[in-house]
Design a protein around this motif. Structure first.
Motif, mmCIF file in Angstrom:
data_model
loop_
_atom_site.group_PDB
_atom_site.id
_atom_site.type_symbol
_atom_site.label_atom_id
_atom_site.label_comp_id
_atom_site.label_asym_id
_atom_site.label_seq_id
_atom_site.Cartn_x
_atom_site.Cartn_y
_atom_site.Cartn_z
ATOM 1 N N SER A 147 167.254 -65.529 173.227
ATOM 2 C CA SER A 147 166.026 -64.877 172.750
ATOM 3 C C SER A 147 165.477 -63.909 173.793
ATOM 4 C CB SER A 147 164.967 -65.927 172.382
ATOM 5 O OG SER A 147 164.658 -66.743 173.488
ATOM 6 N N LYS A 149 164.479 -59.742 173.186
ATOM 7 C CA LYS A 149 163.196 -59.121 173.563
ATOM 8 C C LYS A 149 163.380 -58.091 174.674
ATOM 9 C CE LYS A 149 161.422 -63.285 173.994
ATOM 10 N NZ LYS A 149 160.470 -64.401 174.251
ATOM 11 N N GLU A 156 158.852 -60.781 164.482
ATOM 12 C CA GLU A 156 159.359 -62.156 164.532
ATOM 13 C C GLU A 156 159.003 -62.883 163.240
ATOM 14 O OE1 GLU A 156 159.390 -66.106 167.412
ATOM 15 O OE2 GLU A 156 157.770 -64.657 167.611
ATOM 16 N N CYS A 160 164.594 -63.776 164.268
ATOM 17 C CA CYS A 160 164.333 -65.194 164.002
ATOM 18 C C CYS A 160 164.952 -66.014 165.124
ATOM 19 C CB CYS A 160 164.899 -65.611 162.647
ATOM 20 S SG CYS A 160 164.504 -67.333 162.222
ATOM 21 N N ASP A 161 164.132 -66.708 165.856
ATOM 22 C CA ASP A 161 164.599 -67.516 166.988
ATOM 23 C C ASP A 161 164.922 -68.937 166.518
ATOM 24 O OD1 ASP A 161 165.240 -68.138 169.604
ATOM 25 O OD2 ASP A 161 163.187 -68.635 170.158
#
Length: 334
Positions: A141, A145, A165, A192-193
């Motif tokens: 993640s 970013k 997000e 989508c984490d």
């Protein structure tokens, strides 16, 4: 047995009754009132209807007031990052929690591939949806970013990428988000984490339709990046259960495994070596100007990793935070 309380009428039904009362002829309201006036006791029917109408107006006003307020007009120039809410709102994120891309060690190949893919997309060229999968704490993640910030660093405000997000539990509302973004003048990374699916969760079908296969398909100005600890986004026991219980095991498994196949770009993250872990620690200490003897730094960093039972970028960052706290160093960029 006590009687169940009657349900309060909805705003729609209350308004229907009010309209019916309003449309009744005036004589129809007045005539019964004269007859009822001759009978002793009790309110006249006209008075009863008036009280019912007043009560229904109050109920309708109360229910209307408790509805969710309409989503405010969306200003995509307000920020470069947003969080999607399933009620149709995009809330701005003024400051994204991220690390500098130069601090991400041990993932050079994945970093270069993702940045190249993201830059092509930002320039309006064909690019693939990306699934970053593998070992936890290895910067999946953080890389998404950091890549977003890196691409925007040299771009004009009108050409900047927008990062949105969406939470795992809101995946079913993804088609609604696509409808909003389709006509927008910007390019978007929908992120989508920790994406995965368990049990009988069928929301993955919404994601499949958006990625590929739906009539509308994915908008040209939208790309999806997801991170997961699972290569196929499904627990192994789920796949094995489908294989053992389905009438046609091959078809049942293919339906679920095909989800990850719709990400054109797969980037695998694996556990780092001791040298890579120490390089991460040294990189953090250099960036934040933490002065410490290299031999002592290596000894303490390895001891920290041993107590955690793993080596990863996350463990390296946690050690750096502990070391900086003990030495009284604030973790702010130079």
């Amino acid at each position: 047995m006590p009687k169940k309380p009657a349900k309060a009428p909805s705003p729609a039904s209350a308004k229907t009754v009010l309209r019916a009362l309003a449309k009744r002829p005036k004589a129809a309201v007045q005539k019964p009132a004269k007859v009822a006036a001759k009978r002793p006791g009790g309110p006249a029917p006209a008075d009863t209807r008036e009280r019912i109408a007043t009560a229904l107006e109050a109920i309708a006003a109360h229910l209307a007031a408790t509805r969710t307020a309409a989503a405010p007009a969306l200003d995509l120039n307000a920020a470069d990052a947003f969080v999607w809410h399933p009620d149709g709102r995009l809330s701005t994120v003024p400051r994204v929690s991220r690390v500098e891309i130069d601090l991400l060690k041990g993932i050079d190949r994945m970093r270069d591939i993702l940045i190249e893919n993201t830059e092509r997309f930002a320039n309006g060229l064909p690019a693939n949806n990306a699934l970053l999968w593998g070992a936890r704490g290895m910067g999946k993640s953080s890389l998404v970013k950091a890549a977003h910030a890196s691409i925007n660093a040299t771009r004009k405000p009108a050409d900047r990428l927008k990062l949105i997000e969406i939470h795992r539990e809101d995946i079913e509302s993804l088609p609604a988000l696509m409808d909003i973004l389709r006509a927008a003048p910007f390019h978007f990374i929908v992120f989508c984490d920790d994406l995965s699916f368990d049990g009988n969760d069928a929301s993955y079908k919404s994601l499949k339709a958006v990625l590929e296969g739906g009539i509308e398909g994915r908008p040209e100005n939208v790309i999806l990046y997801a991170t997961s600890n699972r290569r196929h986004l499904l627990a192994r026991e789920m796949i094995e259960n489908e294989r053992s219980t389905a009438i046609n095991p091959g078809e049942a498994v293919e339906e679920k495994v095909s989800l990850s196949d719709r990400f054109g770009l797969w980037l695998g993250f694996h556990r780092c070596s001791q040298d890579e872990y120490l390089a991460m620690v040294r990189g953090y200490c250099s960036h934040f100007a933490i002065k410490v003897d290299d031999e002592a730094l290596e000894r303490e960093a390895l001891e920290w990793a041993t107590t955690r039972g793993s080596r990863s970028g996350r463990v390296a960052w946690q050690f750096t935070q502990d070391l900086a706290g003990r030495l009284g160093v604030r973790l702010s960029a130079k």
